[in-house]
Design a protein around this motif. Structure first.
Motif, PDB file in Angstrom:
ATOM      1  N   UNK A   1      49.454  39.419 -10.870  1.00 13.38           N
ATOM      2  CA  UNK A   1      50.148  40.319  -9.941  1.00 13.38           C
ATOM      3  C   UNK A   1      49.162  41.245  -9.238  1.00 13.38           C
ATOM      4  N   UNK A   2      48.178  41.730  -9.990  1.00 16.40           N
ATOM      5  CA  UNK A   2      47.160  42.597  -9.393  1.00 16.40           C
ATOM      6  C   UNK A   2      46.376  41.816  -8.341  1.00 16.40           C
ATOM      7  N   UNK A   3      45.982  40.584  -8.663  1.00 19.61           N
ATOM      8  CA  UNK A   3      45.235  39.767  -7.705  1.00 19.61           C
ATOM      9  C   UNK A   3      46.056  39.451  -6.460  1.00 19.61           C
ATOM     10  N   UNK A   4      47.349  39.228  -6.639  1.00 17.77           N
ATOM     11  CA  UNK A   4      48.224  38.979  -5.496  1.00 17.77           C
ATOM     12  C   UNK A   4      48.307  40.225  -4.607  1.00 17.77           C
ATOM     13  N   UNK A   5      48.429  41.391  -5.222  1.00 18.35           N
ATOM     14  CA  UNK A   5      48.489  42.645  -4.453  1.00 18.35           C
ATOM     15  C   UNK A   5      47.173  42.885  -3.706  1.00 18.35           C
ATOM     16  N   UNK A   6      46.057  42.647  -4.368  1.00 16.12           N
ATOM     17  CA  UNK A   6      44.749  42.821  -3.719  1.00 16.12           C
ATOM     18  C   UNK A   6      44.628  41.864  -2.537  1.00 16.12           C
ATOM     19  N   UNK A   7      45.023  40.634  -2.745  1.00 16.38           N
ATOM     20  CA  UNK A   7      44.956  39.630  -1.681  1.00 16.38           C
ATOM     21  C   UNK A   7      45.830  40.030  -0.490  1.00 16.38           C
ATOM     22  N   UNK A   8      47.035  40.512  -0.776  1.00 22.10           N
ATOM     23  CA  UNK A   8      47.934  40.956   0.300  1.00 22.10           C
ATOM     24  C   UNK A   8      47.330  42.107   1.094  1.00 22.10           C
TER      25      UNK A   8
END
Length: 189
Positions: free
Chosen positions: A57-64
């Motif tokens: 989830x953290x990686x998805x947020x960073x990517x977004x």
């Protein structure tokens, strides 16, 4: 004395980034309300989010967040008719154009992947780009883990890679300083 000054600078950058991220998020939400496609994406994203762990989830947020900055960068770049490569390299607006990917690891460490053009930048500009990428990552980690002011001041340990080469890392026990691996930096491709 030097460490306190660096902490103040990092704290100022974090606060500035939070203000920028907050403003861009509000604008994105407004734009999302206008689109009918967004409702389909939201339900799809909720399904994906349920299957991800905290790190995912953290990686998805960073990517977004990185994608939003890159889209804004390219919109700005396309709207300006005379943008030289020198101006692109010097401008703080275009920092995200040099970042390919940011990966958060379970041990509170970041892997930052940069473009090959990153190698040609002066050290000061490389430092600024990595600092901005780290600040965005900190804000995303904070949403899921709840960081303290000390955590923000310390920052996250980071490794920097370019085209399979290890370019540098943050100093051990001092995450505000970056130690560059001179050999890959000098191999300008």
């Amino acid at each position: 004395m030097k460490k306190q000054t660096l902490k103040r600078i990092l704290f100022f950058n974090v606060v500035s980034a939070l203000i920028i991220v907050g403003t861009s998020t509000m604008n994105t939400i407004k734009a999302a309300d206008d689109s009918s496609k967004t409702s389909l994406n939201v339900s799809k994203n909720k399904t994906v989010l349920r299957s991800l762990g905290k790190t995912g989830k953290i990686n998805l947020a960073i990517s977004d967040h990185l994608t939003k900055y890159q889209e804004a960068t390219f919109d700005k770049f396309n709207s300006e008719t005379k943008v030289s490569s020198k101006k692109l390299a010097k401008s703080k607006i275009y920092w995200s154009a040099f970042i390919k990917k940011i990966n958060y690891l379970k041990n509170d460490q970041l892997e930052i992947y940069v473009t090959s053009e990153f190698r040609t930048l002066p050290e000061k500009d490389r430092q600024e780009i990595i600092t901005r990428a780290r600040v965005i990552s900190l804000t995303c980690v904070d949403k899921f883990k709840g960081l303290t002011q000390n955590d923000y001041l310390e920052g996250l340990s980071s490794l920097i890679f370019c085209d399979g080469d290890y370019l540098g890392k943050t100093e051990y026990l001092n995450n505000s300083d970056i130690i560059w691996n001179k050999m890959p930096i000098e191999q300008k491709s």
